[in-house]
Motif scaffolding. Structure first.
Motif, mmCIF file in Angstrom:
data_model
loop_
_atom_site.group_PDB
_atom_site.id
_atom_site.type_symbol
_atom_site.label_atom_id
_atom_site.label_comp_id
_atom_site.label_asym_id
_atom_site.label_seq_id
_atom_site.Cartn_x
_atom_site.Cartn_y
_atom_site.Cartn_z
ATOM 1 N N GLU A 258 0.839 -1.204 0.000
ATOM 2 C CA GLU A 258 0.000 0.000 0.000
ATOM 3 C C GLU A 258 0.874 1.253 0.000
ATOM 4 N N ALA A 259 1.881 1.247 0.868
ATOM 5 C CA ALA A 259 2.757 2.416 0.989
ATOM 6 C C ALA A 259 3.564 2.627 -0.285
ATOM 7 N N ARG A 260 3.966 1.532 -0.907
ATOM 8 C CA ARG A 260 4.814 1.642 -2.101
ATOM 9 C C ARG A 260 4.059 2.299 -3.256
ATOM 10 N N TYR A 261 2.799 1.906 -3.419
ATOM 11 C CA TYR A 261 2.060 2.392 -4.587
ATOM 12 C C TYR A 261 1.065 3.504 -4.277
ATOM 13 N N GLY A 262 0.810 3.723 -2.998
ATOM 14 C CA GLY A 262 -0.176 4.744 -2.665
ATOM 15 C C GLY A 262 -1.580 4.353 -3.067
ATOM 16 N N ILE A 263 -1.823 3.049 -3.193
ATOM 17 C CA ILE A 263 -3.158 2.547 -3.530
ATOM 18 C C ILE A 263 -3.726 1.870 -2.284
ATOM 19 N N ILE B 258 -0.422 -5.147 -7.946
ATOM 20 C CA ILE B 258 -0.416 -5.289 -6.484
ATOM 21 C C ILE B 258 -0.518 -6.757 -6.082
ATOM 22 N N PRO C 101 9.186 5.108 1.242
ATOM 23 C CA PRO C 101 8.384 6.192 0.654
ATOM 24 C C PRO C 101 7.534 6.881 1.710
ATOM 25 N N ARG D 136 6.748 10.733 2.140
ATOM 26 C CA ARG D 136 5.333 11.088 2.043
ATOM 27 C C ARG D 136 4.888 11.890 3.262
ATOM 28 N N GLN E 203 4.287 7.816 -5.031
ATOM 29 C CA GLN E 203 3.926 6.474 -5.489
ATOM 30 C C GLN E 203 5.012 5.899 -6.379
#
Lengths: 458, 199
Positions: free
Chosen positions: A64-69, A262, B148, B152, B169
Motif C-alpha cells: 500500500e505504501a509503495r504504490y499509494g493505492i 499489487i 516512501p 510522504r 507512489q
C-alpha cells in the motif's frame, strides 16, 4: 518521464474516483488438516492459517505504501469446510467455525470465507450437517462467511439443499433479528460457483488450487462512472453506445492492471503463488461508488426501467473485455455486482418503486452474481425463499454462468420498511415478493432438477 | 575528440533546431543526445555533441549564433571533461511525486530541499501554475534505505501548511495503468518472498 497527463489521470482515479484494491484474499488449502479428532483438526487449521497468513497484514501495508493505492480489505478463503471437516458432528463443525473466526481476528483479516458446502449433485452427511449448522455459525461468529453451491450446468440443481436453505435463511435471520437479519448477509447460495472467487461472502479456496494463493478483487465503479460521465459531457459529438463501451473497456484495463501489479507484488513478498484478478464492479454505499450510477451516466435515468438490462449487459461485457487484455489471470466473477443495499443508486431505485425483484432477476441474467443483498419481508415463508433461490440458480445453470442469491428476510419488517445493515452492507427498503407463498409444493418435491442439454441452446 | 554540453534558449520560432544542428554539422560535430521543450512560448534545447577535431567553446557559440541570428539565441557551452559525465548522485528506486494545490512562492524550493535532505535525487520534474493552481510532477530516485512513507509524511506535513496535496507512489503503478506492456516485478522483488513451504 511519464507524461504529466498520464500521471494526473491515474492519480485522479485513485483520489477522486475511489480506485482501490477492494480485497487481497489469501486462499489456503486446508485439506492436509483433516483429522477425525476435532481438537487436532482445529489445531492444524490454526497453525496452517497462521503459517501462511501471519504476515499478510504487514505485507499489504508495505505494498500500500509503495504504490499509494489503498488495500481496503484483507481476507482469507479456505477449502470448503464441508470436505475438510468430513465426518465431524455438529459440535465439531461449530468448533471449526470458531477456530476460523478466532484466527481471522488474530491475523487481522476482516472476513474468512469457506464455511462452504458444494452440493450441486448431492450432499454427504457432513455437508448436510454443515448446512444445518449455518444459523448458529452465522449468528455466533463475527468473521466467518459461508457459501453453498447448489447447482451447476453439468450436474443440475439440488432442490433438497435449496429446500433446506430456505429454512436456514429464516432461522439465521431470526437469530440475528437485532441486526435486521444480518447473519444472512454472510451466506451466498451459488449456481456454478467459481473456484477462485475472492469476493465475500462467497469466497472459498476451490478444488484444483495450490496450497496457498493470493487472489485480488479490484472494484472501481467510481472510476468507470467518471469515465462515462466525462465522455458524455465532453465528446465533441454525442457518443454512441459503442463509444461508451470502448471507454469502459479502456478504464477496466487500467483498473485491472492495478490489481495485477499489487497482487503479483503481495504474492512475491509472501513467497506464495499469484492467482487471479477478479475485476468486479462491486459497489459501496458511498455516493459515487455505485454500479447504478454508471447506468445513469449511460442515460438510464430510472434504474429498473426498460433499458436497464441492456445497459448492464453492455457494462458487464466491456468490463470483461478490458480486464481480459490487462491480465492473463482474470478469474473469479469479473463483472458488475448489483448488490442492492450496498449500492446507493440501486437502493434509491427500490425506494421510489422503479426497481423490482422481477427486474433484478432479469438483470442478473447479464451481470455477475445475481440477487445480491436484497431485503425481503420477514414473514416470507421458507419455501418461497427456496423458490426464489431455485429461480436464480436456474438462470445460471441454463445459461452457463455463475449466479447467486444473498437474500435477507428481515424479521418483524414488511415490504416498504427500511432494513439497515450498516457499514459497507448499506441499507434499503424491503422489496415485496410478488405472488409469494404459491410454490411450496414445487419446492417440497425435492430431488434434483436434471442438468440441462448443452446443444439446442436457443 | 572534444565533447560539449550545449544549451540554447530563445523565444519559440520555427527552424531553431534546424539552425542549431546545422551549425554543429558545419563544425563536424555529432549529436549524441538531445532534449528539447517549449515552455510558455520559450524554446530550450540541451544536447551533447562531440567533435573529431578539436573545437573551442567560442567557435561553437559563434557558429550557432551565425546560423541562428534571426532567433536571438542565448547559448551556453560547457566542455565535458573525462569522468564528469559519470553519475555523481546516489541511486535508488524511482518514485513519482505529485503535488497539487494553491500556488505560493517557494514550493519547488521547499520540496527539493526536503528531498535533498533525505538523499533523494530528482531526475525529472515538471511544474506549472495555472491561475491560482499549482501542480508538480516529479520523478525522484529514493534511496533503498528510505521508505516512501518517510518522504510522504514530510511532504504531507508541508502540504497541510500550504494548502497542497502531496502524493508519493512507485512509478510502476503509472506504467501499469498507462502502458500495454506486461506487468513485471523487479527481479530483486521477485526473489524477496520467503517461499512459504507447505505446512
Amino acid at each position: 518521464m511519464h507524461r504529466t497527463e498520464d500521471v494526473l489521470a491515474t492519480l485522479s482515479m485513485i483520489r477522486q474516483h475511489k480506485l482501490d484494491v477492494r480485497t487481497v484474499t489469501m486462499g489456503i488449502d486446508l485439506a492436509p488438516c483433516a483429522s477425525p479428532d476435532v481438537a487436532v483438526l482445529c489445531d492444524r487449521i490454526r497453525a496452517r492459517l497462521i503459517h501462511y497468513a501471519g504476515r499478510l497484514r504487514v505485507v499489504c501495508r508495505e505494498v500500500e505504501a509503495r504504490y499509494g493505492i489503498p488495500i481496503v480489505n484483507r481476507r482469507i478463503a479456505v477449502s470448503p469446510i464441508g470436505r475438510v471437516a468430513a465426518g465431524q458432528k455438529s459440535e465439531g463443525l461449530l468448533a471449526v467455525a470458531r477456530t476460523l473466526d478466532a484466527v481471522a481476528a488474530e491475523v487481522e483479516v476482516d472476513l474468512v470465507g469457506g464455511f462452504t458446502a458444494l452440493v450441486q449433485k448431492g450432499w454427504t452427511d457432513s455437508e448436510r450437517r454443515l448446512i444445518a449448522a449455518l444459523p448458529e455459525v452465522l449468528s455466533t461468529t463475527q468473521r466467518v462467511c459461508s457459501s453453498v453451491n447448489v447447482g451447476t450446468t453439468a450436474a443440475g440443481i439440488n432442490m433438497d439443499a435449496i429446500a433446506a436453505l430456505g429454512h436456514v435463511l429464516k432461522e439465521t435471520a431470526e437469530r440475528t433479528r437485532d441486526h435486521d437479519g444480518f447473519g444472512c448477509a454472510k451466506l451466498v447460495i451459488f449456481g456454478n460457483a467459481p473456484n477462485d472467487n475472492p469476493f465475500m461472502a462467497g469466497a472459498f479456496h476451490g478444488a484444483g488450487e495450490t496450497d496457498c494463493v493470493i487472489n485480488i478483487g479490484v472494484s472501481g465503479p467510481g472510476v468507470v462512472k467518471a469515465a462515462v460521465e466525462d465522455l458524455v459531457a465532453h465528446s465533441p459529438v454525442k457518443p454512441t453506445l459503442g463509444d461508451i463501451a470502448e471507454e469502459i473497456k479502456s478504464t477496466a484495463f487500467r483498473v485491472t492492471r492495478v490489481g495485477e501489479l499489487i497482487g503479483r507484488e503481495v504474492a512475491a513478498r509472501l513467497g506464495v503463488a499469484f492467482g487471479i484478478v477478479d475485476l468486479s464492479l462491486a459497489p459501496t454505499p458511498q455516493i459515487g461508488d455505485s454500479v447504478g450510477e454508471i447506468l445513469q451516466a449511460m442515460g438510464v435515468s430510472r434504474l429498473g426501467g426498460p433499458g436497464s438490462t441492456a445497459a448492464l449487459a453492455l457494462l458487464n461485457d466491456a468490463v470483461k473485455k478490458g480486464g481480459s487484455f490487462a491480465s492473463s489471470s482474470v478469474g473469479g466473477l469479473s463483472g458488475a455486482f448489483v448488490a442492492v443495499s450496498e449500492d446507493s443508486a440501486l437502493a434509491r431505485a427500490v425506494e421510489v418503486g422503479d426497481l423490482t425483484l422481477a427486474k433484478l432477476e432479469a438483470m442478473t441474467a447479464v451481470c455477475s452474481v445475481g440477487l445480491d443483498m436484497i431485503a425481503v419481508p420477514g414473514d416470507t415463508d421458507a419455501e418461497t425463499l427456496s423458490a426464489l433461490i431455485a429461480d436464480e440458480v436456474a438462470i445460471g445453470v441454463i445459461n452457463h454462468k455463475t449466479t447467486a442469491v444473498r437474500v435477507i428476510p428481515v424479521p418483524g419488517k414488511k415490504a416498504g420498511d427500511r432494513a439497515v445493515f450498516g457499514g459497507l452492507f448499506g441499507e434499503m427498503d424491503i422489496l415485496p415478493i410478488h405472488a409469494a407463498g404459491g410454490s411450496a409444493e414445487f419446492v417440497r418435491h425435492g430431488g434434483r432438477i436434471p442438468a440441462p442439454l448443452s446443444s439446442l441452446r436457443n | 575528440m572534444s565533447s560539449y554540453m550545449i544549451s540554447v534558449t530563445a523565444a519559440d520560432r520555427v527552424g531553431i533546431v534546424y539552425s542549431v544542428t546545422g551549425a554543429l554539422l558545419d563544425l563536424g560535430g555529432n549529436v549524441l543526445e538531445l532534449s528539447q521543450t517549449v515552455m510558455r512560448g520559450y524554446f530550450t534545447i540541451i544536447l551533447e555533441a562531440d567533435f573529431p577535431t578539436p573545437r573551442t567553446r567560442e567557435q561553437i557559440v559563434e557558429a550557432i549564433h551565425e546560423r541562428g541570428k534571426r532567433f536571438d539565441l542565448q547559448v551556453q557551452v560547457t566542455e565535458i571533461k573525462d569522468g564528469l559525465a559519470e553519475p555523481q548522485a546516489a541511486g535508488g528506486e524511482r518514485f513519482i511525486l505529485t503535488v497539487l494545490g494553491d500556488d505560493s512562492p517557494g514550493i519547488v524550493h521547499s520540496i527539493a530541499g526536503s528531498l535533498a535532505a533525505h538523499g533523494a535525487n530528482i531526475v525529472d520534474l515538471h511544474a506549472r501554475v495555472d491561475g491560482p493552481r499549482f501542480s508538480l510532477v516529479m520523478e525522484a530516485l529514493i534511496p533503498h534505505d528510505l521508505t516512501p512513507a518517510a518522504i510522504r509524511s514530510e511532504l504531507e506535513r508541508y502540504g497541510r501548511a500550504h494548502k497542497l496535496e502531496a502524493f508519493v507512489q512507485h512509478e510502476d503503478i503509472f506504467a501499469a495503468t498507462t502502458e500495454p506492456s506486461p506487468v513485471r516485478l523487479a527481479a530483486a522483488l521477485r526473489s524477496q518472498g520467503d517461499s512459504l513451504a507447505s505446512h
